[in-house]
Design an enzyme around this catalytic site. Structure first.
Site, short mmCIF file in Angstrom:
data_model
loop_
_atom_site.label_atom_id
_atom_site.label_comp_id
_atom_site.label_asym_id
_atom_site.label_seq_id
_atom_site.Cartn_x
_atom_site.Cartn_y
_atom_site.Cartn_z
N HIS A 69 -6.80 0.26 3.02
CA HIS A 69 -6.29 1.51 2.47
C HIS A 69 -6.01 1.43 0.97
CE1 HIS A 69 -6.21 2.70 6.62
NE2 HIS A 69 -5.69 1.51 6.87
N ARG A 90 -5.15 -19.16 12.12
CA ARG A 90 -3.74 -18.78 12.23
C ARG A 90 -3.37 -18.68 13.71
NH1 ARG A 90 -2.51 -13.06 9.90
NH2 ARG A 90 -3.56 -12.48 11.82
N ASP A 118 1.77 6.94 0.30
CA ASP A 118 0.71 6.10 -0.26
C ASP A 118 0.88 5.90 -1.77
OD1 ASP A 118 -1.63 4.80 0.83
OD2 ASP A 118 -2.78 6.00 -0.60
N ARG A 169 -0.41 -12.32 2.68
CA ARG A 169 -1.23 -11.42 3.49
C ARG A 169 -1.04 -10.04 2.87
NH1 ARG A 169 0.11 -7.34 7.36
NH2 ARG A 169 -1.44 -7.07 9.00
N GLU A 201 -5.67 -7.83 4.99
CA GLU A 201 -5.81 -7.26 6.31
C GLU A 201 -6.77 -6.08 6.25
OE1 GLU A 201 -3.99 -4.71 9.88
OE2 GLU A 201 -3.62 -4.26 7.78
N ASP A 251 -1.09 -6.47 3.51
CA ASP A 251 -1.09 -5.50 4.60
C ASP A 251 -1.93 -4.27 4.22
OD1 ASP A 251 0.26 -4.45 7.14
OD2 ASP A 251 0.80 -2.89 5.71
N ASN A 293 0.82 -1.22 0.00
CA ASN A 293 0.00 0.00 0.00
C ASN A 293 0.85 1.26 0.00
OD1 ASN A 293 -2.46 1.72 0.68
ND2 ASN A 293 -1.24 2.02 2.55
C1 AAO Z 1 5.00 4.06 12.66
C2 AAO Z 1 4.76 5.00 13.84
C3 AAO Z 1 3.86 6.16 13.41
C4 AAO Z 1 4.51 6.89 12.23
C5 AAO Z 1 4.75 5.90 11.11
C6 AAO Z 1 5.46 6.51 9.92
O1 AAO Z 1 4.14 4.27 14.89
O2 AAO Z 1 3.71 7.04 14.50
O3 AAO Z 1 3.65 7.91 11.78
O4 AAO Z 1 5.55 4.82 11.60
O5 AAO Z 1 6.67 7.02 10.30
C7 AAO Z 1 2.87 -0.68 11.87
C8 AAO Z 1 2.67 0.00 13.20
C9 AAO Z 1 2.61 1.51 13.06
C10 AAO Z 1 3.84 2.03 12.33
C11 AAO Z 1 3.81 1.38 10.95
C12 AAO Z 1 4.96 1.81 10.06
O6 AAO Z 1 1.46 -0.48 13.78
O7 AAO Z 1 2.59 2.07 14.38
O8 AAO Z 1 3.80 3.43 12.24
O9 AAO Z 1 3.92 -0.07 11.14
O10 AAO Z 1 6.17 1.58 10.67
C13 AAO Z 1 -4.80 0.79 10.88
C14 AAO Z 1 -4.77 0.11 9.52
C15 AAO Z 1 -4.15 -1.27 9.56
C16 AAO Z 1 -2.82 -1.27 10.32
C17 AAO Z 1 -3.09 -0.71 11.70
C18 AAO Z 1 -1.84 -0.67 12.57
O11 AAO Z 1 -6.07 0.05 8.98
O12 AAO Z 1 -3.95 -1.69 8.25
O13 AAO Z 1 -3.58 0.64 11.56
N1 AAO Z 1 -2.20 -2.59 10.36
C19 AAO Z 1 -1.12 -2.94 9.39
C20 AAO Z 1 -0.01 -3.74 10.05
C21 AAO Z 1 0.75 -2.85 11.00
C22 AAO Z 1 1.46 -1.75 10.23
C23 AAO Z 1 0.69 -1.27 9.07
C24 AAO Z 1 -0.52 -1.80 8.69
C25 AAO Z 1 1.34 -0.30 8.18
O14 AAO Z 1 -0.54 -4.88 10.65
O15 AAO Z 1 1.68 -3.59 11.76
O16 AAO Z 1 1.68 -0.62 11.10
O17 AAO Z 1 2.07 -1.07 7.23
C26 AAO Z 1 -9.15 1.90 13.61
C27 AAO Z 1 -9.31 1.43 12.17
C28 AAO Z 1 -8.19 0.55 11.72
C29 AAO Z 1 -6.85 1.16 12.06
C30 AAO Z 1 -6.81 1.42 13.57
C31 AAO Z 1 -5.48 1.98 14.04
O18 AAO Z 1 -9.42 0.81 14.51
O19 AAO Z 1 -10.52 0.72 12.04
O20 AAO Z 1 -8.28 0.38 10.32
O21 AAO Z 1 -5.82 0.24 11.69
O22 AAO Z 1 -7.85 2.34 13.88
O23 AAO Z 1 -5.31 3.24 13.49
C32 AAO Z 1 -11.49 0.53 18.15
C33 AAO Z 1 -12.26 0.56 16.84
C34 AAO Z 1 -11.34 0.17 15.69
C35 AAO Z 1 -10.23 1.15 15.65
C36 AAO Z 1 -9.51 1.01 16.97
C37 AAO Z 1 -8.29 1.88 17.08
O24 AAO Z 1 -11.08 -0.80 18.47
O25 AAO Z 1 -13.33 -0.34 16.92
O26 AAO Z 1 -12.02 0.16 14.47
O27 AAO Z 1 -10.37 1.34 18.03
O28 AAO Z 1 -8.69 3.23 17.03
#
Ligand code: AAO
Length: 512
Positions: free
Chosen positions: A216, A352, A182, A210, A248, A212, A115
């Protein structure tokens, strides 16, 4: 002829939903942050002998090196190029792993970060795991190559350029997820680069992906990329086999984007599974195990043949992603084993299992400020190898949940009962439940504070069975509790509320 065509077509249509597992195997394990050399060894010495079907591996492509904080696990979600070159190993080690795992029938599923590239503030230089040059500011990634023409900057309408509102479909898909640059996936050029990367992995022998951050990406863009993928390598897979795809998408409800938009492309991660099951096993919000009687679609989960299910993942075990406090992890080992045991006994979804490393949590205002800590490392920053102790647990702070007897034996249980429906459901109205899987296996839980003593119909043939939770069958003896099934199929089960593991599982391959 017509029938053949129909069969062929239905095969093609269902192909990307099929993990391509060897027959008799059902479950993949995510060996989060493991080195390729360790995974190769684990396939041979442990996963194949114990019937594991596959391994989800951490992203294999070159990523940004992040030193503040010091080498967080999440740096691997910031691609710099599609060279196979990370802390897990180089391309030669990756190839060796795929070959050796495939040769013992344990297939490899790659975490594909397609992505985006690294964060907008990632700077410039050669601070990447293969030393490739990049410039985040000018959107230049010459090792792919991508240039400023290949990103969505022009399309995103938010002031920050980042996703600010998950209620706006366009923001979620055209703006930057936490500032990650992006990619413009509607561009033929970008699609081609991604397809080349994935096809390289397919030619090496991986069995699927998978995707990721699929939420998005526009589902139609993902589709065109899938359509460009080659069939799997016929050295290990039947001609015409399609890569397994699981996307994902976090959908806990209440957002503009829902998981069902992605069903046409492949399976989708079912995040409601772990969140809801965690509530049940913890007995929060008035939940009880008896309510699991219609677990699956009856609980509003996605269709069985679209769901990729798990109790926890690498994000929500540490408060990233979604799921909240109910998520069960190795930190709550007793409840965790029950949760994973239930998942592996229940027929719903493609399962899994998570395999983690240990870190010290430090909660400040309810947030773990150590949620960034990467895998165990040596002083030079390289990832520590997974050592194996005499009792078959892992050393060097690798948790290896998949090696916990209860979890490993439930993977074997799932293989043993594969294809059987859920039968002989029993419940006490509270937190004691039991169910069978045809005439192949039976499981019973006591998640109450009182002892349990019941006689139930198991559906199994008469004989003595070895409980694979308190122990296991070793040769002709049983190291755990023995359960006697009568000629009518019934058996008496007693489970103390203070048992180490308050559940019992028996199956035909653990009959004495
Ligand atoms: C890091 C730093 C950031 C910096 C960035 C760039 O932490 O501060 O800005 O680098 O420099 C992982 C880490 C991130 C990291 C990133 C890149 O988790 O912290 O950022 O690597 O190094 C969303 C996405 C989902 C994603 C998830 C983490 O939709 O795809 O965020 N998962 C995958 C991977 C993950 C990875 C990435 C994607 C990026 O598995 O390991 O990130 O490649 C809502 C939305 C979700 C959203 C969450 C979190 O969820 O629905 O879509 O996930 O928010 O933002 C309740 C709600 C629920 C909500 C949740 C949290 O439970 O019901 O819907 O609250 O608010």
């Amino acid at each position: 002829m017509k029938l053949l065509l129909l069969l062929l077509l239905s095969g093609l249509c269902s192909a990307q939903y099929n993990p391509n597992y060897r027959s008799g195997r059902t479950t993949m394990v995510h060996l989060f942050e493991w080195r390729w050399a360790d995974i190769a060894a684990e396939c041979e010495r442990y996963l194949a002998p114990n019937g594991f079907a596959g391994v989800q591996v951490s992203p294999p492509n070159e990523n940004l090196i992040i030193t503040s904080p010091n080498r967080p696990w999440w740096e691997r979600y910031q691609p710099i190029s599609y060279k196979i070159c990370t802390r897990s190993g180089n391309e030669q080690q990756f190839r060796d792993m795929v070959t050796r795992c495939n040769n013992v029938g344990v297939f490899i599923y790659v975490d594909a970060v397609i992505n985006h590239m690294c964060g907008a503030g990632g700077g410039s230089g050669t601070r990447s795991t293969c030393g490739s040059n990049y410039n985040a500011g000018s959107r230049d990634f010459p090792a792919v190559p991508y240039s400023n023409l290949d990103f969505n900057d022009g399309k995103c309408k938010t002031a920050s350029g980042n996703i600010e509102n998950y209620g706006d479909v366009y923001q979620v898909r055209d703006c930057r997820l936490v500032s990650l640059l992006d990619l413009a996936l509607e561009k033929d050029y970008v699609r081609g680069k991604i397809a080349d990367y994935l096809n390289n992995l397919i030619s090496i022998g991986v069995a699927g992906f998978r995707f990721d951050a699929s939420k998005h990406m526009w589902p139609g863009d993902i589709k065109t990329i899938i359509n460009r993928l080659n069939n799997l390598n016929t050295q290990w897979f039947h001609g015409g086999s399609r890569p397994f795809i699981f996307q994902e998408v976090i959908d806990l409800g209440g957002e503009a984007i829902s998981a069902n938009e992605y069903y046409g492309n492949g399976r989708v991660t079912e995040f409601k599974y772990g969140a809801k099951l965690g509530n049940v096993i913890r007995k929060w919000n008035g939940e009880r195990m008896s309510y699991l009687r219609n677990w699956g679609e009856g609980w509003g989960l996605m269709p069985n043949d679209r769901a990729l299910v798990f109790v926890d993942n690498h994000d929500n075990q540490r408060g990233h992603g979604a799921g909240g406090a109910s998520i069960l992890t190795f930190f709550d080992a007793r409840l965790y084993k029950m949760g994973v045991g239930f998942m592996l006994a229940h027929p719903y979804g493609s399962a899994r299992v998570m395999s983690s490393y240990r870190w010290t949590r430090n909660f400040v205002n309810g947030q773990d400020v150590n949620d960034w800590i990467g895998p165990p490392i040596n002083s030079d920053g390289s990832t520590k190898s997974v050592t194996i102790n005499a009792d078959s647990t892992c050393g060097n702070d690798w948790v290896c949940e998949h090696r916990w007897r209860q979890i490993k034996n439930m993977v074997i249980f799932r293989n043993t009962v594969d294809g059987q429906g859920l039968t002989n459901w029993w419940e006490n109205g509270g937190n004691q439940i039991a169910f069978g899987r045809g005439n192949r296996g039976f499981i019973i839980f006591n998640n109450e504070s009182s002892n349990m003593d019941v006689t139930l119909n198991t559906g199994l043939s008469a004989g003595t069975y070895c409980d694979v939770i308190s122990g296991q069958k070793e040769g002709t003896r049983c190291t755990g509790t023995q359960i006697t099934v009568s000629s009518s199929g019934s058996a008496r089960f007693t489970i103390s509320s203070s048992a180490d593991d308050p559940f019992i599982a028996i199956h035909v391959n653990a009959k004495l």
